[in-house]
Design a protein around this motif. Structure first.
Motif, PDB file in Angstrom:
ATOM      1  N   ALA A   1       0.037  16.780  16.979  1.00  0.00           N
ATOM      2  CA  ALA A   1      -0.488  17.894  17.791  1.00  0.00           C
ATOM      3  C   ALA A   1       0.611  18.664  18.523  1.00  0.00           C
ATOM      4  N   GLY A   2       1.703  18.886  17.860  1.00  0.00           N
ATOM      5  CA  GLY A   2       2.738  19.761  18.413  1.00  0.00           C
ATOM      6  C   GLY A   2       3.685  19.111  19.399  1.00  0.00           C
ATOM      7  N   ASN A   3       3.514  17.838  19.701  1.00  0.00           N
ATOM      8  CA  ASN A   3       4.424  17.199  20.663  1.00  0.00           C
ATOM      9  C   ASN A   3       4.873  15.829  20.140  1.00  0.00           C
TER      10      ASN A   3
ATOM     11  N   ALA B   1       3.409  12.046  21.191  1.00  0.00           N
ATOM     12  CA  ALA B   1       2.734  11.360  20.087  1.00  0.00           C
ATOM     13  C   ALA B   1       3.414  10.028  19.813  1.00  0.00           C
ATOM     14  N   ALA B   2       4.756  10.013  19.814  1.00  0.00           N
ATOM     15  CA  ALA B   2       5.495   8.781  19.522  1.00  0.00           C
ATOM     16  C   ALA B   2       5.199   7.732  20.592  1.00  0.00           C
TER      17      ALA B   2
ATOM     18  N   THR C   1      11.569   6.594  12.072  1.00  0.00           N
ATOM     19  CA  THR C   1      11.859   7.476  10.946  1.00  0.00           C
ATOM     20  C   THR C   1      10.934   8.696  11.044  1.00  0.00           C
ATOM     21  N   GLY C   2      11.157   9.662  10.172  1.00  0.00           N
ATOM     22  CA  GLY C   2      10.298  10.848  10.151  1.00  0.00           C
ATOM     23  C   GLY C   2      10.927  12.017  10.889  1.00  0.00           C
ATOM     24  N   LEU C   3      10.300  13.164  10.643  1.00  0.00           N
ATOM     25  CA  LEU C   3      10.777  14.430  11.200  1.00  0.00           C
ATOM     26  C   LEU C   3      10.982  14.384  12.709  1.00  0.00           C
ATOM     27  N   GLY C   4      10.082  13.676  13.396  1.00  0.00           N
ATOM     28  CA  GLY C   4      10.144  13.660  14.859  1.00  0.00           C
ATOM     29  C   GLY C   4      10.853  12.442  15.421  1.00  0.00           C
ATOM     30  N   ALA C   5      11.566  11.688  14.581  1.00  0.00           N
ATOM     31  CA  ALA C   5      12.186  10.441  15.051  1.00  0.00           C
ATOM     32  C   ALA C   5      13.213  10.698  16.147  1.00  0.00           C
ATOM     33  N   GLY C   6      13.826  11.856  16.109  1.00  0.00           N
ATOM     34  CA  GLY C   6      14.841  12.180  17.106  1.00  0.00           C
ATOM     35  C   GLY C   6      14.258  12.337  18.503  1.00  0.00           C
ATOM     36  N   PHE C   7      12.929  12.426  18.610  1.00  0.00           N
ATOM     37  CA  PHE C   7      12.300  12.652  19.914  1.00  0.00           C
ATOM     38  C   PHE C   7      11.828  11.351  20.568  1.00  0.00           C
ATOM     39  N   VAL C   8      12.102  10.221  19.898  1.00  0.00           N
ATOM     40  CA  VAL C   8      11.616   8.949  20.442  1.00  0.00           C
ATOM     41  C   VAL C   8      12.499   8.540  21.616  1.00  0.00           C
TER      42      VAL C   8
END
Ligand code: SF4
Lengths: 450, 261
Positions: free
Chosen positions: B34-36, B40-41, B65-72
């Motif tokens: 949902a855009g965040n 979400a993580a 892993t995954g596109l948003g892994a850098g945001f964890v």
């Protein structure tokens, strides 16, 4: 994120490679000075050492739009030219070098043939003639013709016969091709004589050829030094160093420079100094690089210990002409024809041995992969270049089948950075490390010695 | 008790698993990004921990892993999606020799080594036609749910043949076919066939070997899986919990590297 976007050129590992950009700027500056002095200027395609050296021997300064395209891409200034050519109807699938050149020339014309003040590297001046070449590629037949939209100057096209691996060995085939090429070159000399209103200076040509052969011998010796493990230089070094040997091979300054390149690489080999600290993998790159993002290779080296040990058949000088082929040849045009033909066909033996065609872009890699002890190939299919793309999948299959060397495919373009996804390229490289490990094991099991 | 955690933060869904090396998957959770990515993580990991009654303190290692892994947030070990998919599928279905993972943004076809590593891999090009995204686009146009697609596709009697391999043009073509009176089932069947042909081409390039496993959101669509089997000419085994393979792989790879360290 902004920070990341800025650092896209490669730091290069050789001092001489860091200096090589000078030659591109020198070439552009020389053509501009020539125009000011009322001297003739030509634009040439990379035509494998046939025409530009001949024209220079007749006092013409030459500049190369392909090199200019790479220059614009590397300095991230190509987009404006690409957009400008596309807005005049040229499709975005056309060669990136051609689109950059067409966009630039359109601007040049609209500026009354005064180089626009913001032109990259000072810009290319209006030429007196265009030297095209049919070698390797379809775009190259039409691109300079299409420039006729903006330039009213003659175009000369040097045809280049290319032969399949087995056909190369047909009795009489090679000599017939050489005769054809010599004829082409003679017509080109006549064209220049009537355009310039002066006679060919054969001594000047012989002198230039002498320098060219010496420069190329050194460039080839550097290639052979790169067989060393660890690799003393990276592909990013080579792509800088190729500017002088590809575009100014007949210039005494280039020859002196290549002496220094040789010394620097030799020193590194003698002292076991690798371009990449702790080299863990040796990769090869095919075929034309993403000029806009060469920093990618530095990052791959840093992250995984990958040395790009060899690359780009197209840009490398061929091995020196066999002595027997040079002996007794008094006509410099025949010497050029033999050498150029050799460039395109030195892989014929490998082509026959492994049953592959075409020789160009394919067969030489089958030798490189063994000589340079390559763990993996990076294929760079280009949206806008068929010749340097259509062989890649074939090459990928052959390397895997015959040598158990895997490939990673990263799509992109030479000039158009809009089609290169760097994040994705890194993701593919990250996973490819495991693939290379696995195939190393397979090679060992199959008795392949690297 | 010390457990392994894995997070796969994709463009559409965030997935978390809690693993015990001896007992297998203890719990999991899946939710929309949902855009965040960051929220979400965090939420999906907490939900997975809640589901097995554990707290963040019990996590010995967290792989992402995954596109948003850098945001964890917090200490974690990030790995490439391709390697995580390979490890995850090998863990969940050890007999698989190859994987077809159909995600929201791309499809990956992976040939596995005996240890679940990447022997070779082909990734779909940038066009959404080879990925799960096109299914969402067309489901919206047809006003059906993704879950309905699988059944409809298998009812197709004359699957529509699309003249393009591009998702943007497929959308327009679908609208034209609707106007011409083509049935929804035939449109969905045709779409699945077009995707399967594209993925089949990738499978050829990667020279798939052994049993083929399907994972990712696309594997939840039985119509697409059936069509893939037809095109590839081989049974395609759907991994148990196909959305979790990336997260499972991430958890295992983090543990691997902890072991090495
Ligand atoms: S070979 Fe490729 S890059 Fe070179 S001119 Fe032709 S299309 Fe352009």
């Amino acid at each position: 994120m902004e920070e990341k976007k800025k650092k896209r050129s490669s730091a290069k590992t050789l001092q001489t490679a860091r200096e090589a950009g000078y030659f591109g700027k020198k070439m552009l500056a020389r053509t501009r000075s020539a125009v000011e002095a009322g001297q003739p200027v030509g634009w040439a395609m990379v035509e494998w050492w046939l025409g530009a050296t001949i024209a220079k021997a007749m006092g013409v300064e030459m500049v190369f739009p392909e090199n200019y395209g790479a220059f614009c891409a590397a300095s991230r200034t190509a987009e404006a030219n690409l957009d400008y050519s596309e807005s005049d109807g040229f499709p975005s699938t056309l060669c990136g070098y051609a689109r950059n050149c067409l966009g630039y020339t359109r601007r040049l014309k609209e500026n009354g043939f005064v180089i626009p003040a913001d032109a990259t590297g000072g810009g290319m001046p209006k030429p007196d003639f265009l030297l095209a070449c049919g070698a390797a590629c379809d775009a190259r037949y039409k691109w300079f013709q299409a420039l006729g939209r903006y330039l009213d100057v003659p175009v000369w096209l040097l045809e280049f016969p290319q032969t399949g691996s087995r056909e190369y060995f047909l009795p009489g085939n090679k000599e017939e091709n050489i005769r054809f090429m010599v004829g082409e070159l003679r017509s080109f000399v006549s064209f220049l004589e009537s355009l310039l209103g002066r006679k060919m200076d054969w001594d000047a040509l012989a002198e230039r050829l002498d320098i060219l052969f010496k420069t190329h011998a050194l460039a080839h010796a550097v290639d052979r030094l790169r067989l060393a493990v660890p690799s003393p230089a990276m592909s990013t070094d080579f792509w800088a160093l190729m500017i002088p040997h590809l575009y100014l091979p007949d210039d005494p300054e280039t020859l002196a420079f290549y002496g220094r390149v040789y010394d620097e690489v030799k020193y590194k080999v003698d002292h076991n100094i690798g371009a990449v600290p702790n080299e863990r993998y040796r990769m090869m790159f095919a075929e034309l690089p993403p000029w806009h993002t060469l920093g990618f290779f530095d990052e791959v080296a840093e992250r995984h210990g990958v040395a790009f040990a060899f690359e780009s058949w197209n840009y490398h000088v061929p091995p020196p002409l066999p002595a027997g082929e040079k002996e007794g040849i008094g006509d410099p045009l025949e010497l050029i024809a033999r050498y150029s033909y050799h460039k395109f066909h030195h892989g014929a033996d490998a082509g026959v041995k492994y049953g592959v065609d075409p020789i160009i872009f394919t067969a030489p890699y089958l030798e490189y992969v063994q000589d340079y002890r390559i763990d993996g190939l990076m294929c760079h299919p280009l949206v806008s270049c068929r010749p340097a793309t259509y062989t890649l999948m074939h090459l990928r299959n052959v390397l895997l089948e015959k040598f158990k060397v895997p490939s990673v495919v990263v799509e992109g373009d030479i000039v158009d950075m809009r089609v290169f996804n760097e994040e994705e390229a890194h993701a593919k490289m990250d996973a490819f490390i495991e693939t290379m490990d696995y195939h190393r094991e397979l090679r060992r099991k199959e008795g392949l010695n690297w | 008790m010390a457990v392994l955690a894995g997070l796969d933060v994709g463009s559409l869904l965030a997935k978390a698993v809690i693993l015990d090396e001896a007992e297998g998957i203890l719990a999991h959770s899946v939710r929309l990004v949902a855009g965040n990515f960051q929220t979400a993580a965090r939420d999906v990991l907490n939900a997975a921990l809640d589901n097995c009654g554990l707290t963040a303190g019990t996590v010995a290692s967290l792989g992402t892993t995954g596109l948003g892994a850098g945001f964890v947030n917090g200490p974690s070990l990030r790995n490439t999606e391709i390697s995580c998919q390979a490890r995850g599928v090998h863990y969940l279905l050890p007999r698989a020799g190859s994987v077809i993972e159909i995600g929201d943004q791309s499809t990956r076809v992976i040939r596995l080594t005996g240890q679940g590593k990447v022997a070779d891999c082909v990734i779909s090009d940038k066009c959404a036609m080879g990925s799960g995204r096109v299914l969402q686009v067309i489901a919206r146009v047809l006003r059906i749910t993704l879950e309905e697609m699988g059944g409809l596709s298998q009812e197709a009697t004359r699957p529509v043949s699309f003249s393009t391999g591009c998702s943007v043009f497929v959308e327009t073509e679908v609208i034209s076919r609707i106007a011409e009176g083509a049935g929804v089932a035939d449109i969905v069947g045709g779409l699945h066939r077009a995707m399967a042909v594209k993925i089949g081409g990738m499978a050829d390039k990667a020279r798939l070997e052994g049993d083929i496993a399907a994972a990712g959101g696309g594997a939840c669509d039985p119509g697409l899986v059936k069509m893939l089997e037809k095109v590839i000419g081989q049974k395609v085994l759907v991994v148990d919990r196909p959305l979790l393979t990336g997260a499972v792989g991430a958890a295992l790879m983090a543990a691997e590297s902890r072991g090495r360290g």
